[in-house]
Design an enzyme around this catalytic site. Structure first.
Site, PDB file in Angstrom:
ATOM      1  N   SER A 134       0.837  -1.213   0.000  1.00 25.58           N
ATOM      2  CA  SER A 134       0.000   0.000   0.000  1.00 25.58           C
ATOM      3  C   SER A 134       0.865   1.254   0.000  1.00 25.58           C
ATOM      4  CB  SER A 134      -0.922   0.009   1.230  1.00 25.58           C
ATOM      5  OG  SER A 134      -1.908  -0.984   1.098  1.00 25.58           O
ATOM      6  N   GLU A 368      -4.180  -3.521  -7.102  1.00 27.33           N
ATOM      7  CA  GLU A 368      -4.348  -2.169  -7.657  1.00 27.33           C
ATOM      8  C   GLU A 368      -4.921  -1.205  -6.600  1.00 27.33           C
ATOM      9  OE1 GLU A 368      -5.183  -1.503 -11.708  1.00 27.33           O
ATOM     10  OE2 GLU A 368      -4.284  -3.387 -12.333  1.00 27.33           O
ATOM     11  N   GLY A 369      -4.474  -1.448  -5.359  1.00 31.07           N
ATOM     12  CA  GLY A 369      -4.896  -0.623  -4.234  1.00 31.07           C
ATOM     13  C   GLY A 369      -5.992  -1.319  -3.457  1.00 31.07           C
TER      14      GLY A 369
END
Ligand code: CAA
Length: 386
Positions: A134, A368-369
């Site tokens: 993250s 992707e987060g």
């Protein structure tokens, strides 16, 4: 179930082509690929022949030059058949190709973009590291200038299509004098596996998306010619963030595909399966589940399609993209959980496809987060005008 937003004739046609392709070339094999953790490269090549690996690229570079909405319609169809195939298509179309299109030199476009658009080269994206998930800006792989070349050392983690891709858009720290954390001082490189010092590391053994290889990339004194630097030195993190704004739309479409497949299977099962002398669909407990599943799929799709439409009109969609990804991935997890429940004991067995959908859905809340990162992006944007 139908889309709320109207489709043009061309969009309907693209959706049909993708649906037919998936029915013939993907759906019958997806369970086997998952069981064997097998990446079916020929199906990617066939997607390339259809133009589906260059959907968002201009015709000048052999792409189809389509809008985002059309691309996401096709991606949902592929994801409904197999989320593993869909992630290769999503990453390729949203991240490496868009990065070269936006920031590459003309020579890089000729060498990499056109073959990627034709599907002759598969693209991947390498940002994360073991200690930088993250917190992507804390990445530590580094690149140091050596004459006209760069020398890269370090390890990238969790690279989708790792070991199968031909081009890796990779972020490393090039301002090694700066402190070890920070977005500035990270650069993007166009890496290919033939470069001396490039190796594929550990292949991950995953809960879901088993037919999509996820690996490390290991750089040991990896020598990279200077013309492989993408755009401006030190801007790689910004490029990665801007690209992820688009990538997250692809993951939302993937999540919607998974959820829709779970809904369709559950609807059919509830009509067939009898308990207490009647079909499950007659039971209010099941009707309520199916209604809520349909609501979440429709809400997720409508938000995504509205976001894609705005993006195609030139609106900055960082916040709506994060909302779309967050809502669709949590919907996919919830809907697939209900699907397993409706199938009962059968739903827990590998013999039935909802078990795979349930496992595949989880990663959409992570890559992707994560959902937490999407909430951070959404909350930050609420203050961006102040
Ligand atoms: N568009 C443009 N610029 C952006 C941006 C965006 N969406 N987001 C950030 N930036 C810029 C900022 O404006 C800032 O620029 P300046 O230095 O000029 O001010 C710079 O980037 C740094 O931004 P932040 O200060 O916000 O950076 P941060 O360290 O606080 O991190 C974050 C922000 C949103 C948490 C970010 O680290 C993030 O998105 N983390 C998640 C990482 C992620 O999504 N990883 C996915 C891995 S790839 C993958 O999963 C692909 C796959 O294989 C499927």
């Amino acid at each position: 179930m139908h889309e709320l937003l109207p489709l043009t004739e061309e969009q309907r046609e693209i959706q049909n082509v993708a649906r037919e392709f998936a029915r013939e070339h993907i759906t019958p094999f997806a369970a086997d690929w998952d069981a064997r953790a097998h990446f079916e490269r020929p199906v990617i090549d066939k997607l390339g022949e259809l133009g589906f690996l260059g959907m968002l690229l201009p015709e000048e570079y052999d792409g189809l030059g389509l809008d985002t909405f059309s691309y996401l319609l096709a991606l949902e169809e592929i994801a409904a058949a197999d989320a593993s195939t869909a992630v290769a298509m999503s990453v390729h179309n949203s991240l490496p190709t868009q990065m070269v299109l936006r920031w590459g030199t003309e020579a890089q476009k000729r060498e990499f973009l056109a073959p990627m658009a034709r599907g002759e080269m598969l693209g991947a994206f390498a940002l994360s590291e073991a200690e930088a998930g993250s917190d992507a800006a804390s990445l530590r792989a580094q690149g140091v200038r050596d004459g006209d070349d760069w020398v890269l050392t370090g390890t990238k983690s969790w690279v989708s299509s790792g070991g199968q891709a031909d081009v890796y858009l990779t972020m490393v720290r090039t301002d090694t004098a700066a402190n070890r954390r920070g977005a500035r001082g990270i650069s993007a490189f166009v890496l290919t596996p033939d470069l001396p010092g490039f190796a594929i590391g550990k292949k991950e053994d995953k809960m879901g998306l088993r037919a999509s290889p996820t690996t490390e990339l290991v750089f040991e004194q990896l020598r990279v010619p200077g013309d492989r630097l993408l755009g401006e030195e030190g801007s790689g993190f910004i490029y990665a963030m801007q690209s992820l704004d688009n990538g997250r739309l692809g993951i939302a479409a993937q999540a919607i595909g998974i959820a829709r497949a779970a809904l369709d299977l559950s609807t059919a099962y509830a009509a067939d399966r009898k308990q207490f002398g009647q079909a499950l669909r007659e039971l209010q407990a099941i009707q309520f589940k199916l209604a809520d599943m349909a609501l979440k799929v429709t809400a997720a799709r409508t938000l995504l399609h509205a976001t894609a439409t705005a993006k195609d009109r030139g609106v900055r969609t960082t916040q709506f993209g994060s909302m779309s990804k967050l809502y669709a991935s949590e919907a996919a997890m919830w809907v697939t959980t209900q699907a397993v429940q409706i199938f009962g004991g059968y739903g827990y067995m590998k013999e039935y496809p909802v078990e795979r959908l349930f496992r595949d859905a989880k990663v959409t809340e992570i890559y992707e987060g994560t959902s937490e990162i999407q909430r951070i992006v959404i909350a930050r944007e609420l203050y961006s005008h102040l």
